[in-house]
Design an enzyme around this catalytic site. Structure first.
Site, PDB file in Angstrom:
ATOM      1  N   GLU A   1       0.893  -1.167   0.000  1.00 41.69           N
ATOM      2  CA  GLU A   1       0.000   0.000   0.000  1.00 41.69           C
ATOM      3  C   GLU A   1       0.921   1.205   0.000  1.00 41.69           C
ATOM      4  O   GLU A   1       1.718   1.374   0.924  1.00 41.69           O
ATOM      5  CB  GLU A   1      -0.897  -0.082   1.238  1.00 41.69           C
TER       6      GLU A   1
ATOM      7  N   CYS B   1      -2.330   8.015   4.736  1.00 38.11           N
ATOM      8  CA  CYS B   1      -2.312   7.618   3.323  1.00 38.11           C
ATOM      9  C   CYS B   1      -3.530   8.157   2.595  1.00 38.11           C
ATOM     10  O   CYS B   1      -3.531   8.238   1.373  1.00 38.11           O
ATOM     11  CB  CYS B   1      -2.205   6.112   3.183  1.00 38.11           C
TER      12      CYS B   1
HETATM   13  P1  NAP Z   1       9.532   3.670   3.488  1.00 37.92           P
HETATM   14  O1  NAP Z   1      10.748   4.472   3.310  1.00 37.92           O
HETATM   15  O2  NAP Z   1       8.930   3.097   2.267  1.00 37.92           O
HETATM   16  O3  NAP Z   1       9.889   2.496   4.532  1.00 37.92           O
HETATM   17  C1  NAP Z   1       8.942   1.521   4.919  1.00 37.92           C
HETATM   18  C2  NAP Z   1       9.683   0.249   5.333  1.00 37.92           C
HETATM   19  O4  NAP Z   1      10.278  -0.352   4.184  1.00 37.92           O
HETATM   20  C3  NAP Z   1      10.813   0.503   6.302  1.00 37.92           C
HETATM   21  O5  NAP Z   1      10.926  -0.610   7.163  1.00 37.92           O
HETATM   22  C4  NAP Z   1      12.021   0.586   5.394  1.00 37.92           C
HETATM   23  O6  NAP Z   1      13.145   0.269   6.145  1.00 37.92           O
HETATM   24  C5  NAP Z   1      11.699  -0.442   4.321  1.00 37.92           C
HETATM   25  N1  NAP Z   1      12.253  -0.118   3.001  1.00 37.92           N
HETATM   26  C6  NAP Z   1      12.090   1.058   2.331  1.00 37.92           C
HETATM   27  N2  NAP Z   1      12.693   0.989   1.126  1.00 37.92           N
HETATM   28  C7  NAP Z   1      13.224  -0.255   1.037  1.00 37.92           C
HETATM   29  C8  NAP Z   1      13.989  -0.926   0.023  1.00 37.92           C
HETATM   30  N3  NAP Z   1      14.313  -0.323  -1.130  1.00 37.92           N
HETATM   31  N4  NAP Z   1      14.399  -2.178   0.255  1.00 37.92           N
HETATM   32  C9  NAP Z   1      14.099  -2.799   1.414  1.00 37.92           C
HETATM   33  N5  NAP Z   1      13.397  -2.213   2.417  1.00 37.92           N
HETATM   34  C10 NAP Z   1      12.961  -0.953   2.226  1.00 37.92           C
HETATM   35  O7  NAP Z   1       8.380   4.472   4.211  1.00 37.92           O
HETATM   36  P2  NAP Z   1       8.436   5.439   5.486  1.00 37.92           P
HETATM   37  O8  NAP Z   1       9.761   5.384   6.145  1.00 37.92           O
HETATM   38  O9  NAP Z   1       7.257   5.108   6.277  1.00 37.92           O
HETATM   39  O10 NAP Z   1       8.203   6.878   4.895  1.00 37.92           O
HETATM   40  C11 NAP Z   1       8.921   7.401   3.828  1.00 37.92           C
HETATM   41  C12 NAP Z   1       7.952   8.026   2.841  1.00 37.92           C
HETATM   42  O11 NAP Z   1       6.964   7.068   2.476  1.00 37.92           O
HETATM   43  C13 NAP Z   1       7.152   9.185   3.358  1.00 37.92           C
HETATM   44  O12 NAP Z   1       7.833  10.400   3.250  1.00 37.92           O
HETATM   45  C14 NAP Z   1       5.912   9.134   2.511  1.00 37.92           C
HETATM   46  O13 NAP Z   1       6.113   9.825   1.313  1.00 37.92           O
HETATM   47  C15 NAP Z   1       5.712   7.691   2.203  1.00 37.92           C
HETATM   48  N6  NAP Z   1       4.679   7.037   3.023  1.00 37.92           N
HETATM   49  C16 NAP Z   1       3.488   6.837   2.470  1.00 37.92           C
HETATM   50  C17 NAP Z   1       2.500   6.215   3.206  1.00 37.92           C
HETATM   51  C18 NAP Z   1       1.171   5.965   2.614  1.00 37.92           C
HETATM   52  O14 NAP Z   1       0.361   5.394   3.297  1.00 37.92           O
HETATM   53  N7  NAP Z   1       0.910   6.341   1.398  1.00 37.92           N
HETATM   54  C19 NAP Z   1       2.704   5.789   4.503  1.00 37.92           C
HETATM   55  C20 NAP Z   1       3.960   6.002   5.063  1.00 37.92           C
HETATM   56  C21 NAP Z   1       4.924   6.612   4.292  1.00 37.92           C
HETATM   57  P3  NAP Z   1      14.627   0.763   5.755  1.00 37.92           P
HETATM   58  O15 NAP Z   1      14.515   2.169   5.274  1.00 37.92           O
HETATM   59  O16 NAP Z   1      15.357   0.583   7.025  1.00 37.92           O
HETATM   60  O17 NAP Z   1      15.058  -0.167   4.672  1.00 37.92           O
END
Ligand code: NAP
Length: 523
Positions: A264, A301
């Site tokens: 999601e 989200c």
């Molecule tokens: P995220 O960076 O996507 O991380 C979520 C999880 O996935 C973390 O455990 C992260 O851990 C892991 N991860 C991320 N990229 C990865 C990759 N390439 N390979 C393996 N594991 C990976 O999300 P976030 O930290 O919650 O927030 C970052 C951005 O996501 C926000 O600024 C926002 O734009 C978006 N977001 C959107 C929603 C939504 O519901 N639409 C919700 C939350 C966040 P590691 O970084 O330690 O690998």
């Protein structure tokens, strides 16, 4: 023993040997405690133990699983104020929000317990043999859902309880009878440890295998990559960024045995305000939009990131309401700086007009509530304006006509939600707008605001890419269980060897589709 920030692998609390990271208090802008990341070896241990636990889990009855889920919910509540205080420190979310979120978390775990006890999710179906059928006899064929796992779950940053390591994805996967390995979000490791503690106690009380649930803490993509690459993992649940979700989808697709990733991801959640709503309800809609944009400091989200309407006073009035809303705090420095860069980039576009807010004044952790405005002509020619800005920010797209609003609707990509404000339900324009949005959206709502997601059987929290990786799935509501099951058919199978759901005597007493008709009787 303090388990704060530790990992929990196959019944053991572990301080792993990988790199160190700190969770951050966004209110005081200071580090909380150092935590160690799990390594590939930890993934190996957790995944192999989870795979070994699956035969035991498959033999558990639906009553056993319902009892485990109810006990987990009880144990989460028994954590008391420690859970709330830890969550507040690691996320900056206020007490009332986290108390509410704990209620939702336990409520959805108990909803899955009821679903499992009821047995209808198994979708048992029986087609009886017709030995005399001509020209060929028909065999006895019966099918039902079964556990798929082990399942990997990536806890979300923005709902540390309801979508954290014991959130909806884990509850759905456990309910289906799977072992779960959760990667805790690096932004709230101590909160995750507390959830693991509650689950460990429930597992022991209910006599389930220790590897029914493991928690791997870590920061850096290596851990998540290793988890999704592990051949023992059979499906993935993820909530987070489009980049993260897409990376995991690609990793899963390249495996020797590809697996589904239910991600999601990003959504701009457009709100369409039709001409009659502008004429009759503009002030209320402006106030409602402002409240929805700042809810959870925009870190939902379903936050309304786009408002599509005719040229009117709506943008200015919404901006006035928005400027009166209190300033919130972002969840962590990474999300805060991503928002700040996104706003900076958007303000660099000379065709985008800033109505209120803008770049954060003191620190990106305390963003301004912001509204920008752009013409539909510009919006339709610049794909960067389609990107989600995760925070208390929205963009009003002003159109010259309802026809142009329809063009904007067709231009927008997959979304979790889309909203229509109107009372003109017989208008062809409304009907064709609804048709266009239904093709690209998980949930279309009328005369409301997209924030606030009800947990119920009919909820769809998903949608076409890039909102989610699968438009056939939902991550909220009891239908979320369907992501983590496999369907198995048995042909001419002896009665005593069938799963209980398919046996002649119907020992579970469940509704089954027998020769095309629903019944609860024996066959
Ligand atoms: P995220 O960076 O996507 O991380 C979520 C999880 O996935 C973390 O455990 C992260 O851990 C892991 N991860 C991320 N990229 C990865 C990759 N390439 N390979 C393996 N594991 C990976 O999300 P976030 O930290 O919650 O927030 C970052 C951005 O996501 C926000 O600024 C926002 O734009 C978006 N977001 C959107 C929603 C939504 O519901 N639409 C919700 C939350 C966040 P590691 O970084 O330690 O690998």
């Amino acid at each position: 023993m303090s388990i704060q920030g530790q990992s929990y692998i196959n019944g053991q609390w572990v301080v792993p040997t990988g790199g160190k990271f700190s969770s951050w208090n966004p209110v005081t802008d200071s580090a909380i405690a150092e935590v160690s990341s799990c390594t590939r070896e930890d993934v190996e241990t957790a995944a192999n133990a989870a795979a070994a636990a699956m035969p035991v889990l498959r033999a558990k009855s639906t009553d056993d699983i319902a009892k485990l889920l109810n006990t987990i919910a009880d144990e989460i509540e028994a954590l008391g104020s420690e859970l709330i205080e830890t969550g507040m420190a690691e996320t900056g979310l206020p007490e009332a929000r986290l108390i509410g979120e704990r209620g939702r978390t336990c409520g959805q775990i108990r909803a899955f317990a009821n679903l499992v006890a009821d047995g209808s999710y198994l979708q048992a179906s029986i087609d009886l043999a017709q030995p005399d059928r001509q020209p060929l006899p028909k065999p006895d064929i019966r099918a039902c859902f079964q556990p798929l796992g082990p399942i990997a779950v990536f806890g979300a940053s923005n709902f540390p309880f309801a979508f954290g390591c014991l959130g909806g994805d884990t509850a759905a996967a456990l309910a289906a009878g799977n072992a779960v390995i959760a990667k805790g979000h690096p932004s709230h490791p101590q909160t995750s440890s507390l959830f693991a503690k509650a689950t460990a106690t429930a597992i022991e009380k209910c006599d389930f295998p220790t590897a029914t649930f493991s928690l791997l803490q870590g920061s850096g993509h290596e851990l998540g990559t290793a988890l999704v690459e592990h051949e023992a993992i059979k499906a993935v649940g993820f909530t987070g960024s489009l980049g993260g979700g897409r990376a995991l989808m690609d990793i899963a697709a390249k495996r020797a045995t590809p697996i589904p990733v239910y991600a999601e991801m990003g959504s701009v959640n457009p709100v369409f305000v039709m001409p009659d709503a502008l004429d009759n309800n503009l002030d209320d809609i402006a106030a409602g939009l402002a409240g929805s944009i700042v809810m959870g400091t925009g870190q939902f989200c379903t936050s309304p990131g786009l408002v599509v309407t005719l040229k009117s006073e709506l943008a200015e009035k919404t901006a006035a309401h928005l400027s009166e809303q209190p300033q919130g705090v972002m969840l962590n420095p990474g999300i805060a700086s991503a928002l700040n860069s996104g706003i900076q980039e958007r303000l660099g576009n000379s065709k985008v007009e800033l109505l209120t807010g803008g770049l954060a004044k003191e620190t990106p952790l305390k963003p301004c509530n912001s509204l920008m405005k752009v013409s539909a002509e510009t919006f339709l020619s610049d794909d960067e304006l389609l990107e989600e800005l995760f925070g208390p920010v929205s963009l009003v797209v002003e159109c010259d006509s309802v026809t142009q609003m329809q063009a904007v609707a067709k231009h927008i990509q997959g979304n979790l939600t889309a909203t229509i404000h109107t009372q003109a339900f017989d208008d062809d324009a409304v009907k064709s707008l609804l048709a266009a949005l239904s093709a690209t959206t998980g949930r279309v709502l009328f005369n409301g605001y997209p924030t606030g997601v009800e947990v119920c059987p009919s909820m769809v929290h998903g949608g076409p890419y890039p909102a989610s990786s699968s438009a056939t799935a939902t991550s909220v509501g009891t239908a979320a269980i369907n992501r983590f099951v496999s369907r198995v058919a048995y042909q001419n199978c002896p009665d005593n060897l069938l799963p209980a759901a398919l046996q002649n005597a119907n020992p579970l007493g469940i509704w089954r589709l027998v020769d095309g008709e629903f019944s609860q009787t024996t066959v």
